[in-house]
Design a protein around this motif. Structure first.
Motif, PDB file in Angstrom:
ATOM      1  N   ASN A 155       0.715  -1.122  -0.055  1.00 55.75           N
ATOM      2  CA  ASN A 155       0.021  -0.015  -0.151  1.00 55.75           C
ATOM      3  C   ASN A 155       0.820   1.149   0.073  1.00 55.75           C
ATOM      4  OD1 ASN A 155       0.432  -0.692   2.905  1.00 55.75           O
ATOM      5  ND2 ASN A 155      -0.668   0.699   3.548  1.00 55.75           N
ATOM      6  N   VAL A 156       0.681   2.055  -1.099  1.00 56.27           N
ATOM      7  CA  VAL A 156       1.684   3.309  -1.310  1.00 56.27           C
ATOM      8  C   VAL A 156       0.701   4.621  -1.009  1.00 56.27           C
ATOM      9  CG1 VAL A 156       2.916   4.379  -2.962  1.00 56.27           C
ATOM     10  CG2 VAL A 156       2.952   2.086  -2.978  1.00 56.27           C
ATOM     11  N   MET A 157       1.450   5.449  -0.250  1.00 54.98           N
ATOM     12  CA  MET A 157       0.578   6.669  -0.106  1.00 54.98           C
ATOM     13  C   MET A 157       1.619   7.713   0.271  1.00 54.98           C
ATOM     14  SD  MET A 157      -2.210   8.234   0.003  1.00 54.98           S
ATOM     15  CE  MET A 157      -3.755   6.895   0.526  1.00 54.98           C
ATOM     16  N   GLY A 158       2.065   8.455  -0.784  1.00 47.52           N
ATOM     17  CA  GLY A 158       2.942   9.452  -0.712  1.00 47.52           C
ATOM     18  C   GLY A 158       2.541  10.682  -0.175  1.00 47.52           C
ATOM     19  N   PHE A 159       3.230  11.830   0.001  1.00 52.55           N
ATOM     20  CA  PHE A 159       2.577  12.986   0.603  1.00 52.55           C
ATOM     21  C   PHE A 159       1.586  13.442  -0.451  1.00 52.55           C
ATOM     22  CE2 PHE A 159       6.816  13.857   2.998  1.00 52.55           C
ATOM     23  CZ  PHE A 159       6.246  13.282   4.254  1.00 52.55           C
ATOM     24  N   ASP A 160       1.778  13.706  -1.865  1.00 52.10           N
ATOM     25  CA  ASP A 160       0.848  14.166  -2.670  1.00 52.10           C
ATOM     26  C   ASP A 160      -0.341  13.430  -2.739  1.00 52.10           C
ATOM     27  OD1 ASP A 160       3.802  14.880  -3.906  1.00 52.10           O
ATOM     28  OD2 ASP A 160       2.351  16.349  -4.735  1.00 52.10           O
ATOM     29  N   GLU A 161      -0.430  12.068  -2.797  1.00 51.08           N
ATOM     30  CA  GLU A 161      -1.660  11.283  -2.804  1.00 51.08           C
ATOM     31  C   GLU A 161      -2.462  11.538  -1.418  1.00 51.08           C
ATOM     32  OE1 GLU A 161       1.589   9.117  -5.222  1.00 51.08           O
ATOM     33  OE2 GLU A 161       1.550  10.261  -3.281  1.00 51.08           O
ATOM     34  N   GLN A 162      -1.575  11.619  -0.290  1.00 52.75           N
ATOM     35  CA  GLN A 162      -2.274  12.005   0.831  1.00 52.75           C
ATOM     36  C   GLN A 162      -3.003  13.168   0.812  1.00 52.75           C
ATOM     37  OE1 GLN A 162      -2.262   9.375   4.190  1.00 52.75           O
ATOM     38  NE2 GLN A 162      -4.208  10.755   3.612  1.00 52.75           N
ATOM     39  N   TRP A 163      -2.522  13.965   0.461  1.00 48.29           N
ATOM     40  CA  TRP A 163      -3.124  15.457   0.456  1.00 48.29           C
ATOM     41  C   TRP A 163      -4.316  15.338  -0.263  1.00 48.29           C
ATOM     42  CZ3 TRP A 163      -4.279  19.559   2.826  1.00 48.29           C
ATOM     43  CH2 TRP A 163      -4.651  20.813   2.184  1.00 48.29           C
TER      44      TRP A 163
ATOM     45  N   HIS B  50     -12.277  24.129   8.451  1.00 47.20           N
ATOM     46  CA  HIS B  50     -11.886  23.531   6.844  1.00 47.20           C
ATOM     47  C   HIS B  50     -11.882  24.712   6.094  1.00 47.20           C
ATOM     48  CE1 HIS B  50     -13.436  22.141   3.076  1.00 47.20           C
ATOM     49  NE2 HIS B  50     -12.652  21.329   3.365  1.00 47.20           N
ATOM     50  N   SER B  51     -12.292  25.708   6.212  1.00 46.92           N
ATOM     51  CA  SER B  51     -12.074  26.926   5.236  1.00 46.92           C
ATOM     52  C   SER B  51     -10.603  27.603   5.403  1.00 46.92           C
ATOM     53  CB  SER B  51     -13.174  28.088   5.323  1.00 46.92           C
ATOM     54  OG  SER B  51     -12.798  28.580   6.613  1.00 46.92           O
ATOM     55  N   GLN B  52      -9.857  27.420   6.548  1.00 48.19           N
ATOM     56  CA  GLN B  52      -8.728  27.714   6.947  1.00 48.19           C
ATOM     57  C   GLN B  52      -7.639  26.825   6.283  1.00 48.19           C
ATOM     58  OE1 GLN B  52      -8.103  28.919  11.075  1.00 48.19           O
ATOM     59  NE2 GLN B  52     -10.296  29.195  11.430  1.00 48.19           N
ATOM     60  N   LEU B  53      -8.234  25.654   6.381  1.00 47.52           N
ATOM     61  CA  LEU B  53      -7.278  24.658   5.761  1.00 47.52           C
ATOM     62  C   LEU B  53      -7.175  24.621   4.183  1.00 47.52           C
ATOM     63  CD1 LEU B  53      -5.453  21.665   6.089  1.00 47.52           C
ATOM     64  CD2 LEU B  53      -7.721  20.572   5.635  1.00 47.52           C
ATOM     65  N   VAL B  54      -8.390  24.913   3.401  1.00 47.73           N
ATOM     66  CA  VAL B  54      -8.496  25.214   2.288  1.00 47.73           C
ATOM     67  C   VAL B  54      -7.639  26.569   1.805  1.00 47.73           C
ATOM     68  CG1 VAL B  54      -9.942  25.939   0.269  1.00 47.73           C
ATOM     69  CG2 VAL B  54     -10.465  24.037   1.902  1.00 47.73           C
ATOM     70  N   ALA B  55      -7.525  27.473   2.582  1.00 47.62           N
ATOM     71  CA  ALA B  55      -6.917  28.644   2.262  1.00 47.62           C
ATOM     72  C   ALA B  55      -5.216  28.433   2.192  1.00 47.62           C
ATOM     73  CB  ALA B  55      -7.011  29.581   3.476  1.00 47.62           C
ATOM     74  N   LEU B  56      -5.007  27.272   2.872  1.00 49.47           N
ATOM     75  CA  LEU B  56      -3.395  27.007   2.955  1.00 49.47           C
ATOM     76  C   LEU B  56      -3.143  26.232   1.738  1.00 49.47           C
ATOM     77  CD1 LEU B  56      -2.989  25.765   6.662  1.00 49.47           C
ATOM     78  CD2 LEU B  56      -2.006  27.747   5.631  1.00 49.47           C
ATOM     79  N   LYS B  57      -3.751  26.010   0.456  1.00 47.83           N
ATOM     80  CA  LYS B  57      -3.365  25.207  -0.614  1.00 47.83           C
ATOM     81  C   LYS B  57      -2.146  25.494  -1.130  1.00 47.83           C
ATOM     82  CE  LYS B  57      -7.882  23.153  -1.951  1.00 47.83           C
ATOM     83  NZ  LYS B  57      -8.952  23.219  -3.091  1.00 47.83           N
ATOM     84  N   GLN B  58      -1.984  26.844  -1.205  1.00 51.05           N
ATOM     85  CA  GLN B  58      -0.775  27.194  -1.942  1.00 51.05           C
ATOM     86  C   GLN B  58       0.519  26.967  -1.271  1.00 51.05           C
ATOM     87  OE1 GLN B  58       0.034  28.642  -5.105  1.00 51.05           O
ATOM     88  NE2 GLN B  58       1.976  28.172  -4.565  1.00 51.05           N
ATOM     89  N   GLN B  59       0.462  27.331   0.104  1.00 51.39           N
ATOM     90  CA  GLN B  59       1.419  26.807   0.999  1.00 51.39           C
ATOM     91  C   GLN B  59       1.908  24.986   0.989  1.00 51.39           C
ATOM     92  OE1 GLN B  59      -0.859  28.868   1.465  1.00 51.39           O
ATOM     93  NE2 GLN B  59      -0.656  30.543   3.188  1.00 51.39           N
ATOM     94  N   VAL B  60       0.716  24.483   1.083  1.00 51.66           N
ATOM     95  CA  VAL B  60       0.885  23.003   1.068  1.00 51.66           C
ATOM     96  C   VAL B  60       1.665  22.566  -0.301  1.00 51.66           C
ATOM     97  CG1 VAL B  60      -0.470  20.839   1.021  1.00 51.66           C
ATOM     98  CG2 VAL B  60      -1.015  22.646   2.726  1.00 51.66           C
ATOM     99  N   GLY B  61       1.146  23.409  -1.358  1.00 49.86           N
ATOM    100  CA  GLY B  61       1.581  23.085  -2.675  1.00 49.86           C
ATOM    101  C   GLY B  61       3.252  23.202  -2.677  1.00 49.86           C
ATOM    102  N   ASP B  62       3.725  24.213  -1.977  1.00 50.52           N
ATOM    103  CA  ASP B  62       5.080  24.580  -1.945  1.00 50.52           C
ATOM    104  C   ASP B  62       6.035  23.742  -1.101  1.00 50.52           C
ATOM    105  OD1 ASP B  62       4.839  27.016  -3.237  1.00 50.52           O
ATOM    106  OD2 ASP B  62       4.623  28.315  -1.540  1.00 50.52           O
ATOM    107  N   MET B  63       5.299  23.106   0.037  1.00 47.78           N
ATOM    108  CA  MET B  63       5.999  21.992   0.827  1.00 47.78           C
ATOM    109  C   MET B  63       5.820  20.603   0.122  1.00 47.78           C
ATOM    110  SD  MET B  63       3.310  22.354   4.340  1.00 47.78           S
ATOM    111  CE  MET B  63       2.747  23.944   5.008  1.00 47.78           C
ATOM    112  N   LEU B  64       4.833  20.317  -0.642  1.00 52.25           N
ATOM    113  CA  LEU B  64       5.008  19.298  -1.276  1.00 52.25           C
ATOM    114  C   LEU B  64       5.992  19.235  -2.520  1.00 52.25           C
ATOM    115  CD1 LEU B  64       1.134  18.573  -1.898  1.00 52.25           C
ATOM    116  CD2 LEU B  64       2.608  17.310  -0.583  1.00 52.25           C
ATOM    117  N   ALA B  65       6.165  20.637  -3.204  1.00 52.83           N
ATOM    118  CA  ALA B  65       7.388  20.639  -4.162  1.00 52.83           C
ATOM    119  C   ALA B  65       8.647  20.299  -3.315  1.00 52.83           C
ATOM    120  CB  ALA B  65       7.159  21.819  -4.786  1.00 52.83           C
ATOM    121  N   ARG B  66       8.947  21.071  -2.186  1.00 49.03           N
ATOM    122  CA  ARG B  66      10.215  20.917  -1.472  1.00 49.03           C
ATOM    123  C   ARG B  66      10.395  19.351  -1.214  1.00 49.03           C
ATOM    124  NH1 ARG B  66      12.315  25.172   2.333  1.00 49.03           N
ATOM    125  NH2 ARG B  66      12.430  26.357   0.295  1.00 49.03           N
TER     126      ARG B  66
END
Length: 353
Positions: free
Chosen positions: A149-157, A188-204
């Motif tokens: 069973n595989v679950m990388g960071f991107d898939e989990q998000w 939940h809305s506060q979490l959604v607002a973090l999408k760009q920051q989460v994207g940066d984390m995932l890229a790193r």
């Protein structure tokens, strides 16, 4: 109404082939499932011994594949990194495993804390040598065969986003009105607002990855035992093939270590790591931040499953002849509790500070 534990748990004990039971007591640690200490006789040992009976909650079973959990637990147990699992019910509703008594005067769970990705400098060592024990555990886990069973960071998000969006839609469709519902929607809305920051984390994190590996993904002090001066881990609900920084991040985020212990552990775990490249050191803060992002996602899911359970879920029915969750619950966190946890986790994400 009060039900003696022996009576409530009798069906579980019988299925697990436990006999001559002389003591049953609730184990209080754990935010999801129900755990009980049992002293009794099981066919796997020649004489009476100590056991843990874990009854899986309906809510946690919605975000965990129990078949994968059992297989990964057994992998770790074979390597002496986890207690032996001696019984699994056919429906994976409950397990029986070895119990290891912990030193009440010096328990690993005393190291529990909540660290942001850039924690304050501290010289205090609550457990001298903890970093060496943790490194041995981390290195042992990374050497296990990579689970199927595989679950990388991107898939989990992505999984969390889809699941939480459906929950949000369901809450709005039912038009439930309460402070808890409003609090859930706000978090939940506060979490959604973090999408760009989460994207940066995932890229790193993607930039330092070579290969996925066995990952427990929740190595907080409550999930670690000290047995004969070595560490074993429990609760493999989220174990899978994942990013090599996921276990290091959970340790750094949840353990009270001195700054020097933390530095040494990071440096030695990353040294010549076969599944990471030279960019890994700079990606550790992103892994810790993402640990707290996922913790917010978990808290929202658990809170949702507490919201108006009768109308949103059907977990009160049990056709297996076993007591419903409500009959065996031991101080289970409420919806408000989970939302409080979620807000605390949110405040630990660097982007929210």
């Amino acid at each position: 109404m009060h039900f003696p534990l022996a009576s409530i748990l009798s069906a579980y004990l019988e299925q697990a082939q436990l006999s001559q039971v002389s003591l049953i007591a609730p184990l209080t640690q754990g935010l999801s499932n129900q755990n009980y200490y049992i002293r009794g006789l099981h066919p796997s040992k020649p004489r009476a011994a100590e056991w843990v009976l874990r009854i899986n909650s309906w809510a946690s079973s919605q975000i965990c594949n129990r078949q994968h959990e059992v297989l990964n637990w057994q992998l770790a147990s074979q390597a002496k990194l986890a207690p032996q699992l001696v019984y699994v019910s056919p429906d994976k509703q409950f397990y029986l495993s070895e119990f290891f008594a912990q030193n009440e005067q010096r328990c690993w769970s005393d190291l529990i804390t909540a660290n942001a990705s850039h924690p304050i400098v501290t010289m205090q060592e609550l457990w001298p040598g903890a970093e060496y024990k943790l490194l041995e555990l981390l290195n042992g886990l990374k050497k296990l065969p990579a689970p199927n069973n595989v679950m990388g960071f991107d898939e989990q998000w992505q999984v969390y986003q889809r699941r939480l969006e459906l929950m949000q839609q369901q809450l709005r469709t039912h038009k439930l009105k309460s402070l808890e519902v409003e609090s859930w929607l706000d978090l939940h809305s506060q979490l959604v607002a973090l999408k760009q920051q989460v994207g940066d984390m995932l890229a790193r994190l993607a930039g330092c990855l070579v290969n996925l590996q066995f990952s427990h993904r929740d190595l907080n002090p409550y999930n670690i035992l000290v047995v004969e001066d070595k560490l074993k881990c429990i609760d493999f609900e989220y174990a899978c093939s994942s990013h090599p920084l996921s276990d290091l991040a959970s340790v750094i985020a949840s353990h009270s270590l001195s700054s020097e212990q933390r530095r040494w552990l990071i440096e030695n775990y990353l040294s010549e790591h076969p599944n990471l490249n030279s960019k890994a050191g700079n990606a550790v803060p992103a892994a810790v931040d993402l640990y707290w992002v996922f913790a917010v996602c978990w808290a929202l899911q658990m809170a949702f499953d507490c919201l108006d359970g009768d109308s949103l879920n059907s977990n009160s029915l049990n056709n297996d002849g076993l007591p419903p969750d409500e009959a065996i619950a031991v101080s289970r966190p409420s919806c408000a509790d989970y939302l409080t946890y979620g807000k605390q986790y949110r405040d630990l994400i660097a982007s929210c500070v």
